[in-house]
Design a protein around this motif. Structure first.
Motif, PDB file in Angstrom:
ATOM      1  N   GLY A 116       0.771  -1.236   0.000  1.00  0.00           N
ATOM      2  CA  GLY A 116       0.000   0.000   0.000  1.00  0.00           C
ATOM      3  C   GLY A 116       0.800   1.284   0.000  1.00  0.00           C
ATOM      4  O   GLY A 116       0.299   2.323   0.450  1.00  0.00           O
ATOM      5  N   GLY A 117       2.039   1.272  -0.521  1.00  0.00           N
ATOM      6  CA  GLY A 117       2.825   2.499  -0.588  1.00  0.00           C
ATOM      7  C   GLY A 117       2.350   3.428  -1.697  1.00  0.00           C
ATOM      8  O   GLY A 117       1.681   3.011  -2.638  1.00  0.00           O
ATOM      9  N   TRP A 118       2.714   4.708  -1.572  1.00  0.00           N
ATOM     10  CA  TRP A 118       2.352   5.734  -2.554  1.00  0.00           C
ATOM     11  C   TRP A 118       3.625   6.250  -3.222  1.00  0.00           C
ATOM     12  O   TRP A 118       4.529   6.743  -2.539  1.00  0.00           O
ATOM     13  N   ILE A 119       3.689   6.181  -4.531  1.00  0.00           N
ATOM     14  CA  ILE A 119       4.865   6.607  -5.277  1.00  0.00           C
ATOM     15  C   ILE A 119       4.641   8.004  -5.835  1.00  0.00           C
ATOM     16  O   ILE A 119       3.641   8.269  -6.503  1.00  0.00           O
ATOM     17  N   THR A 120       5.586   8.900  -5.556  1.00  0.00           N
ATOM     18  CA  THR A 120       5.595  10.241  -6.137  1.00  0.00           C
ATOM     19  C   THR A 120       6.858  10.391  -6.983  1.00  0.00           C
ATOM     20  O   THR A 120       7.802   9.611  -6.859  1.00  0.00           O
ATOM     21  N   LYS A 121       6.877  11.408  -7.845  1.00  0.00           N
ATOM     22  CA  LYS A 121       7.929  11.505  -8.852  1.00  0.00           C
ATOM     23  C   LYS A 121       9.302  11.806  -8.283  1.00  0.00           C
ATOM     24  O   LYS A 121      10.302  11.668  -8.989  1.00  0.00           O
ATOM     25  N   ASN A 122       9.381  12.203  -7.016  1.00  0.00           N
ATOM     26  CA  ASN A 122      10.683  12.459  -6.405  1.00  0.00           C
ATOM     27  C   ASN A 122      11.368  11.186  -5.914  1.00  0.00           C
ATOM     28  O   ASN A 122      12.530  11.225  -5.497  1.00  0.00           O
ATOM     29  N   LEU A 123      10.679  10.048  -5.968  1.00  0.00           N
ATOM     30  CA  LEU A 123      11.208   8.794  -5.436  1.00  0.00           C
ATOM     31  C   LEU A 123      11.967   7.998  -6.482  1.00  0.00           C
ATOM     32  O   LEU A 123      11.567   7.922  -7.642  1.00  0.00           O
ATOM     33  N   LYS A 124      13.042   7.379  -6.049  1.00  0.00           N
ATOM     34  CA  LYS A 124      13.833   6.503  -6.906  1.00  0.00           C
ATOM     35  C   LYS A 124      13.722   5.078  -6.391  1.00  0.00           C
ATOM     36  O   LYS A 124      13.861   4.829  -5.189  1.00  0.00           O
ATOM     37  N   GLY A 125      13.473   4.129  -7.315  1.00  0.00           N
ATOM     38  CA  GLY A 125      13.346   2.725  -6.978  1.00  0.00           C
ATOM     39  C   GLY A 125      14.620   1.953  -7.296  1.00  0.00           C
ATOM     40  O   GLY A 125      15.691   2.536  -7.278  1.00  0.00           O
ATOM     41  N   PRO A 126      14.456   0.679  -7.621  1.00  0.00           N
ATOM     42  CA  PRO A 126      13.194  -0.044  -7.817  1.00  0.00           C
ATOM     43  C   PRO A 126      12.442  -0.267  -6.509  1.00  0.00           C
ATOM     44  O   PRO A 126      13.022  -0.227  -5.437  1.00  0.00           O
ATOM     45  N   PHE A 127      11.120  -0.510  -6.649  1.00  0.00           N
ATOM     46  CA  PHE A 127      10.241  -0.633  -5.500  1.00  0.00           C
ATOM     47  C   PHE A 127       9.820  -2.088  -5.298  1.00  0.00           C
ATOM     48  O   PHE A 127       9.480  -2.791  -6.250  1.00  0.00           O
ATOM     49  N   LYS A 128       9.791  -2.495  -4.049  1.00  0.00           N
ATOM     50  CA  LYS A 128       9.261  -3.812  -3.722  1.00  0.00           C
ATOM     51  C   LYS A 128       7.766  -3.854  -3.983  1.00  0.00           C
ATOM     52  O   LYS A 128       7.081  -2.833  -3.879  1.00  0.00           O
ATOM     53  N   GLY A 129       7.246  -5.028  -4.324  1.00  0.00           N
ATOM     54  CA  GLY A 129       5.809  -5.187  -4.512  1.00  0.00           C
ATOM     55  C   GLY A 129       5.453  -5.946  -5.767  1.00  0.00           C
ATOM     56  O   GLY A 129       4.451  -6.664  -5.803  1.00  0.00           O
ATOM     57  N   ALA A 130       6.250  -5.795  -6.822  1.00  0.00           N
ATOM     58  CA  ALA A 130       5.989  -6.497  -8.077  1.00  0.00           C
ATOM     59  C   ALA A 130       6.307  -7.984  -7.906  1.00  0.00           C
ATOM     60  O   ALA A 130       7.022  -8.379  -6.986  1.00  0.00           O
ATOM     61  N   PRO A 131       5.773  -8.833  -8.798  1.00  0.00           N
ATOM     62  CA  PRO A 131       6.104 -10.254  -8.745  1.00  0.00           C
ATOM     63  C   PRO A 131       7.612 -10.476  -8.738  1.00  0.00           C
ATOM     64  O   PRO A 131       8.348  -9.833  -9.480  1.00  0.00           O
ATOM     65  N   GLY A 132       8.063 -11.369  -7.873  1.00  0.00           N
ATOM     66  CA  GLY A 132       9.479 -11.677  -7.787  1.00  0.00           C
ATOM     67  C   GLY A 132      10.255 -10.837  -6.789  1.00  0.00           C
ATOM     68  O   GLY A 132      11.461 -11.033  -6.620  1.00  0.00           O
ATOM     69  N   THR A 133       9.581  -9.885  -6.127  1.00  0.00           N
ATOM     70  CA  THR A 133      10.294  -9.003  -5.185  1.00  0.00           C
ATOM     71  C   THR A 133       9.958  -9.301  -3.727  1.00  0.00           C
ATOM     72  O   THR A 133      10.390  -8.566  -2.839  1.00  0.00           O
ATOM     73  N   ARG A 134       9.242 -10.361  -3.482  1.00  0.00           N
ATOM     74  CA  ARG A 134       8.741 -10.633  -2.138  1.00  0.00           C
ATOM     75  C   ARG A 134       9.873 -10.715  -1.106  1.00  0.00           C
ATOM     76  O   ARG A 134       9.716 -10.261   0.029  1.00  0.00           O
ATOM     77  N   PHE A 135      11.009 -11.278  -1.459  1.00  0.00           N
ATOM     78  CA  PHE A 135      12.082 -11.495  -0.499  1.00  0.00           C
ATOM     79  C   PHE A 135      13.193 -10.461  -0.589  1.00  0.00           C
ATOM     80  O   PHE A 135      14.296 -10.666  -0.105  1.00  0.00           O
ATOM     81  N   TRP A 136      12.914  -9.314  -1.209  1.00  0.00           N
ATOM     82  CA  TRP A 136      13.881  -8.208  -1.216  1.00  0.00           C
ATOM     83  C   TRP A 136      14.134  -7.729   0.215  1.00  0.00           C
ATOM     84  O   TRP A 136      13.251  -7.687   1.046  1.00  0.00           O
TER      85      TRP A 136
END
Length: 212
Positions: free
Chosen positions: A192-212
């Motif tokens: 449930g995070g909110w992404i704004t344009k000032n943020l740099k990823g990559p972001f956890k949440g997509a398939p395959g990122t569960r154990f980041w």
């Protein structure tokens, strides 16, 4: 210049609101009659809650610089959630939680949300840092948004300030904003995070990122 008579004053001045980004807004320009009615009008303008938040003022941040355990911090950015034209929540007195690899989750004080739309659901989850969360269905114009918001009613320790506060899945509502910017929801159906344009990823949440 002010000229006074027994029943009114003529005021020749300009009332200007200075904004933090260097801009200004003219609220009143003279001359005008300083009657009781206008005095009340001036007081209303001066006491009006003016939202001056603008997400363009946010500094660049990498979510990989966020700590674990997560950091809780106040934010004066205006936060809003809207669905089908109805305001669900609106505050400039919220918190955000910053955790490694995640875009921020934002928490609204209970007085800033439209509780008449909330119905507690059967879903509960557990966080190792914040404890047990309860979830709410949001009822808006014959539409039910299942588990659209959550709350930690008895958070302790570092996160005690957000006890009873509400957070929202941006992906489940028509609009969610930080300042003037419409957010991009974090991928997945859990964080449930909110992404704004000032943020740099990559972001956890997509398939395959569960154990980041």
């Amino acid at each position: 210049m002010i000229g006074c008579f027994s029943s009114f004053c003529v005021v020749n001045q300009t009332l200007v609101l200075r904004l933090p980004n260097g801009l200004s807004r003219t609220l009143l320009k003279g001359p005008f009659l300083k009657t009781q009615h206008n005095s009340q009008k001036v007081q209303q303008l001066l006491s009006r809650k003016v939202y001056m938040s603008n997400s363009e003022n946010l500094k660049e941040e990498s979510v990989w610089d966020y700590p674990r355990p997560p950091r809780l911090e106040r934010t004066r950015q205006r936060l809003r959630v809207v669905h089908r034209g109805k305001v669900i929540a609106d505050t400039q007195d919220g918190y955000r939680i910053l955790e490694t690899s995640h875009p921020p989750t934002y928490y609204f004080p209970p007085e800033s949300v439209n509780r008449s739309l909330f119905r507690e659901s059967n879903l509960k989850t557990f966080c190792e840092f914040k404890g047990t969360a309860i979830y709410y269905d949001i009822h808006v114009k014959q539409v039910v948004i299942r588990n659209g918001a959550w709350c930690y009613p008895e958070t302790e320790g570092l996160y005690k300030p957000i006890s009873g506060y509400f957070s929202f899945y941006g992906s489940k509502f028509d609009e969610a904003y930080v300042g003037n910017e419409k957010i991009i929801p974090q991928e997945g159906d859990f964080y449930g995070g909110w992404i704004t344009k000032n943020l740099k990823g990559p972001f956890k949440g997509a398939p395959g990122t569960r154990f980041w």
